[in-house]
Design an enzyme around this catalytic site. Structure first.
Site, PDB file in Angstrom:
ATOM      1  N   LYS A  93      75.159   3.908  25.350  1.00 50.84           N
ATOM      2  CA  LYS A  93      76.564   4.282  24.764  1.00 50.84           C
ATOM      3  C   LYS A  93      77.360   5.473  25.560  1.00 50.84           C
ATOM      4  CE  LYS A  93      74.626   5.146  20.867  1.00 50.84           C
ATOM      5  NZ  LYS A  93      73.052   4.535  20.699  1.00 50.84           N
ATOM      6  N   VAL A 128      72.207   4.417  33.125  1.00 46.36           N
ATOM      7  CA  VAL A 128      70.851   4.873  33.542  1.00 46.36           C
ATOM      8  C   VAL A 128      70.875   3.903  34.934  1.00 46.36           C
ATOM      9  CG1 VAL A 128      68.589   4.913  33.168  1.00 46.36           C
ATOM     10  CG2 VAL A 128      70.145   5.461  31.320  1.00 46.36           C
ATOM     11  N   ASP A 132      64.869   9.408  25.721  1.00 50.08           N
ATOM     12  CA  ASP A 132      66.130  10.007  25.209  1.00 50.08           C
ATOM     13  C   ASP A 132      65.872  11.125  24.442  1.00 50.08           C
ATOM     14  OD1 ASP A 132      68.698   9.902  24.679  1.00 50.08           O
ATOM     15  OD2 ASP A 132      68.837   7.788  23.928  1.00 50.08           O
ATOM     16  N   ASP A 134      66.426  11.090  16.912  1.00 54.08           N
ATOM     17  CA  ASP A 134      67.034   9.508  17.093  1.00 54.08           C
ATOM     18  C   ASP A 134      66.066   8.639  17.312  1.00 54.08           C
ATOM     19  OD1 ASP A 134      69.005   7.409  17.518  1.00 54.08           O
ATOM     20  OD2 ASP A 134      69.521   7.802  19.456  1.00 54.08           O
TER      21      ASP A 134
HETATM   22  N1  LIG Z   1      62.417   7.538  32.429  1.00 48.29           N
HETATM   23  C1  LIG Z   1      62.842   6.157  32.284  1.00 48.29           C
HETATM   24  N2  LIG Z   1      61.904   5.362  32.659  1.00 48.29           N
HETATM   25  C2  LIG Z   1      62.398   3.980  32.645  1.00 48.29           C
HETATM   26  N3  LIG Z   1      63.342   3.492  31.853  1.00 48.29           N
HETATM   27  C3  LIG Z   1      64.034   4.349  31.360  1.00 48.29           C
HETATM   28  C4  LIG Z   1      63.923   5.555  31.630  1.00 48.29           C
HETATM   29  N4  LIG Z   1      64.921   6.488  30.698  1.00 48.29           N
HETATM   30  C5  LIG Z   1      65.718   5.371  30.375  1.00 48.29           C
HETATM   31  N5  LIG Z   1      65.408   4.170  30.516  1.00 48.29           N
HETATM   32  C6  LIG Z   1      65.817   2.729  30.236  1.00 48.29           C
HETATM   33  O1  LIG Z   1      67.233   3.181  30.018  1.00 48.29           O
HETATM   34  C7  LIG Z   1      67.778   2.773  28.694  1.00 48.29           C
HETATM   35  C8  LIG Z   1      68.411   3.744  28.202  1.00 48.29           C
HETATM   36  O2  LIG Z   1      68.057   5.323  28.295  1.00 48.29           O
HETATM   37  P1  LIG Z   1      68.295   6.222  27.295  1.00 48.29           P
HETATM   38  O3  LIG Z   1      67.967   5.735  25.906  1.00 48.29           O
HETATM   39  O4  LIG Z   1      67.879   7.608  27.665  1.00 48.29           O
HETATM   40  O5  LIG Z   1      69.781   6.344  27.159  1.00 48.29           O
HETATM   41  P2  LIG Z   1      71.166   6.263  26.228  1.00 48.29           P
HETATM   42  O6  LIG Z   1      72.376   6.441  27.066  1.00 48.29           O
HETATM   43  O7  LIG Z   1      70.733   7.390  25.124  1.00 48.29           O
HETATM   44  O8  LIG Z   1      71.088   4.862  25.602  1.00 48.29           O
HETATM   45  P3  LIG Z   1      71.437   4.717  24.049  1.00 48.29           P
HETATM   46  O9  LIG Z   1      73.060   4.237  24.120  1.00 48.29           O
HETATM   47  O10 LIG Z   1      70.781   3.174  23.876  1.00 48.29           O
HETATM   48  O11 LIG Z   1      71.189   5.519  23.206  1.00 48.29           O
HETATM   49  C9  LIG Z   1      66.150   2.882  27.859  1.00 48.29           C
HETATM   50  O12 LIG Z   1      66.167   2.266  26.997  1.00 48.29           O
HETATM   51  C10 LIG Z   1      65.105   2.216  28.957  1.00 48.29           C
HETATM   52  O13 LIG Z   1      65.223   1.058  28.665  1.00 48.29           O
HETATM   53 MG   LIG Z   2      68.564   5.622  23.921  1.00 53.10          MG
END
Ligand SMILES: Nc1ncnc2c1ncn2[C@@H]1O[C@H](COP(=O)(O)OP(=O)(O)OP(=O)(O)O)[C@@H](O)[C@H]1O
Ligand SMILES: [Mg+2]
Length: 239
Positions: free
Chosen positions: A46, A50, A190, A173
């Site tokens: 959102k 990543v 996250d 969250d």
């Molecule tokens: N350290 C990590 N190692 C492997 N995969 C990761 C890692 N961090 C994030 N990811 C992948 O990237 C995705 C998104 O990461 P994250 O939840 O931190 O971001 P976000 O921007 O908050 O996403 P969302 O919009 O879903 O809340 C995770 O669901 C996972 O699939």
């Molecule tokens: Mg997330």
């Protein structure tokens, strides 16, 4: 350097703004990852994009918060209740940079308390570098890889949350989207929304986190009581 930078600017034009590029170059120059060319997309969230990047034989995760196309008002509505960020102004860049710094701090604190989370390596403005969870591919989310032993996985997750709570933190969250299933063990990711227990919203967040967790496991036939689980996390008893 100037020449390389120019070429990279071409490659990434339209994907990253120049400010973000400069942050990426700085972090790679400092050795947190090899080269911006090794960046490979993992997920578009959102608020962030990543990526994985190479560091020698290893990989790291590079989480880039978008300066535009991100709901910084939503971020602000979370972070304003974090006692560590009282007085923060509702200004796009200030909110995003504090958000990234907070995620880094939370990860560090959780890591020190031995919670299974990615180790944070560095942050710079809107960019965070952390440990890559997975082997060749990133570990799947809990929602995409149902554990073989649900009870064991649930109990292990609760044990992680208890350690997090002891470190004075609440995820805020938590769901099957923010828990990875890495070799049948939970890794909590996250931690950007994660706040300290003295937040006026702490209780509400805890209720919601555990409600989400119990509801997900209930879908697969594991009945766990929300109130009892909260007690387990917040009491001194061992899990
Ligand atoms: N350290 C990590 N190692 C492997 N995969 C990761 C890692 N961090 C994030 N990811 C992948 O990237 C995705 C998104 O990461 P994250 O939840 O931190 O971001 P976000 O921007 O908050 O996403 P969302 O919009 O879903 O809340 C995770 O669901 C996972 O699939
Ligand atoms: Mg997330």
């Amino acid at each position: 350097m100037a020449k390389i930078t120019k070429e990279k600017f071409k490659t990434y034009k339209g994907v990253f703004d120049e400010f973000t590029l400069r942050n990426l170059f700085k972090l790679s120059t400092q050795g947190y990852f090899d080269d911006t060319e090794t960046l490979s997309p993992v997920f578009i969230g959102k608020e962030s994009n990543v990526f994985s990047a190479k560091r020698g034989k290893d990989k790291v995760i590079v989480k880039i918060y978008r300066l535009e196309n991100c709901d910084f008002n939503r971020m602000f509505d979370y972070i304003r209740y974090d006692p560590r960020y009282i007085g923060l102004q509702r200004q796009r860049r200030k909110v995003i940079f504090s958000w990234v710094q907070r995620e880094y701090r939370n990860l560090l604190k959780a890591r020190e308390a031995e919670v299974k989370v990615p180790t944070p390596y560095a942050f710079l403005n809107n960019v965070l570098v952390e440990e890559f969870i997975g082997k060749k591919e990133p570990a799947p989310k809990l929602k995409d890889k149902i554990p073989k032993n649900m009870k064991k996985f649930f109990d292990n997750t609760v044990a992680q949350l208890k350690k997090l709570y002891k470190a004075n933190l609440i995820h805020a969250d938590l769901s099957h989207f923010n828990i990875l299933n890495f070799q049948e063990k939970p890794v909590i990711i996250d931690l950007s929304t994660c706040t300290t227990l003295d937040s006026p919203r702490a209780e509400e967040y805890m209720e919601r986190d555990i409600r989400n967790l119990c509801a997900f496991f209930a879908r697969y036939g594991l009945k766990e009581d929300k109130e009892k689980t909260i007690k387990k996390i917040t009491s001194h008893q061992k899990v």
